[in-house]
Enzyme design. Sequence first.
Site, PDB file in Angstrom:
ATOM      1  N   ASN A  48       0.617  -0.890   0.083  1.00  7.29           N
ATOM      2  CA  ASN A  48       0.246  -0.250  -0.176  1.00  7.29           C
ATOM      3  C   ASN A  48       0.634   1.133  -0.059  1.00  7.29           C
ATOM      4  O   ASN A  48       2.216   1.062   0.739  1.00  7.29           O
ATOM      5  CB  ASN A  48      -0.539   0.073   0.998  1.00  7.29           C
TER       6      ASN A  48
ATOM      7  N   GLU B 172       0.609   5.518   0.532  1.00  7.42           N
ATOM      8  CA  GLU B 172      -0.419   5.810   1.410  1.00  7.42           C
ATOM      9  C   GLU B 172      -0.389   7.696   0.807  1.00  7.42           C
ATOM     10  O   GLU B 172       0.508   8.228  -0.346  1.00  7.42           O
ATOM     11  CB  GLU B 172      -0.518   6.539   2.870  1.00  7.42           C
TER      12      GLU B 172
ATOM     13  N   CYS C 139      -3.956   0.493  -2.426  1.00 10.55           N
ATOM     14  CA  CYS C 139      -3.763  -0.576  -1.686  1.00 10.55           C
ATOM     15  C   CYS C 139      -2.897  -2.094  -2.370  1.00 10.55           C
ATOM     16  O   CYS C 139      -2.857  -1.493  -3.765  1.00 10.55           O
ATOM     17  CB  CYS C 139      -5.020  -1.484  -1.495  1.00 10.55           C
TER      18      CYS C 139
ATOM     19  N   GLU D 186      -3.225  -4.868  -2.948  1.00  8.73           N
ATOM     20  CA  GLU D 186      -3.257  -6.055  -4.449  1.00  8.73           C
ATOM     21  C   GLU D 186      -3.830  -4.493  -5.888  1.00  8.73           C
ATOM     22  O   GLU D 186      -2.859  -4.806  -6.392  1.00  8.73           O
ATOM     23  CB  GLU D 186      -5.139  -6.332  -3.901  1.00  8.73           C
TER      24      GLU D 186
HETATM   25  N1  THU Z   1      -5.204  -1.117   2.371  1.00 11.92           N
HETATM   26  C1  THU Z   1      -4.809  -2.264   2.251  1.00 11.92           C
HETATM   27  O1  THU Z   1      -3.815  -2.021   1.610  1.00 11.92           O
HETATM   28  N2  THU Z   1      -5.592  -3.497   1.377  1.00 11.92           N
HETATM   29  C2  THU Z   1      -6.490  -3.668   1.688  1.00 11.92           C
HETATM   30  O2  THU Z   1      -8.044  -4.206   1.203  1.00 11.92           O
HETATM   31  C3  THU Z   1      -7.259  -2.676   3.122  1.00 11.92           C
HETATM   32  C4  THU Z   1      -7.072  -1.451   2.768  1.00 11.92           C
HETATM   33  C5  THU Z   1      -4.489  -0.513   2.895  1.00 11.92           C
HETATM   34  C6  THU Z   1      -5.265   0.745   2.349  1.00 11.92           C
HETATM   35  C7  THU Z   1      -4.649   1.886   3.698  1.00 11.92           C
HETATM   36  O3  THU Z   1      -2.697   2.416   3.615  1.00 11.92           O
HETATM   37  C8  THU Z   1      -4.208   1.500   4.766  1.00 11.92           C
HETATM   38  O4  THU Z   1      -4.815  -0.167   4.471  1.00 11.92           O
HETATM   39  C9  THU Z   1      -5.242   1.292   5.689  1.00 11.92           C
HETATM   40  O5  THU Z   1      -6.718   0.708   5.189  1.00 11.92           O
END
Ligand code: THU
Length: 132
Positions: A46, A48, A57, A59
Amino acid sequence: MIDADTKAKLFAAAKAAKENAYVPYSNFRVGAAILLSDGTIETGCNVENASYGAAICAERTALTKITSNGRRDVVAICVTGDTDDVITPCGICRQFIFEFGDDIPVICTNKDGEEMELTINELLPHGFRLEI
Ligand code: THU
């Protein structure tokens, strides 16, 4: 079902990718690993952003990487986090995975590699398809 050896490889790759997560806002690291039909494994984390909604995210990072490399042949995807409970993909990621196939196995894992394997159809029943 994905065999235990392959699952272990995918978990190790997702766990390593998780360490590259850029998470200054949530401090919640996620890693993903995709198995392609020739055995190649691609990863994502992920990423941000100061504009929170611009985060991507793990995935979707991995899926955009394979697409950019001309690949769409997803055999399975594994997701992991630093959590006691297994992580399941968020709603947007479920729809994103669904674009690559109906019954892709999604291996949801926790920090120790304990896992729950579900197909994308089980995670996202009646996913959206654009009929044009
Ligand atoms: N996040 C993911 O990378 N994958 C998911 O399926 C759920 C959430 C990340 C997004 C964000 O950077 C952090 O988790 C908190 O929500």
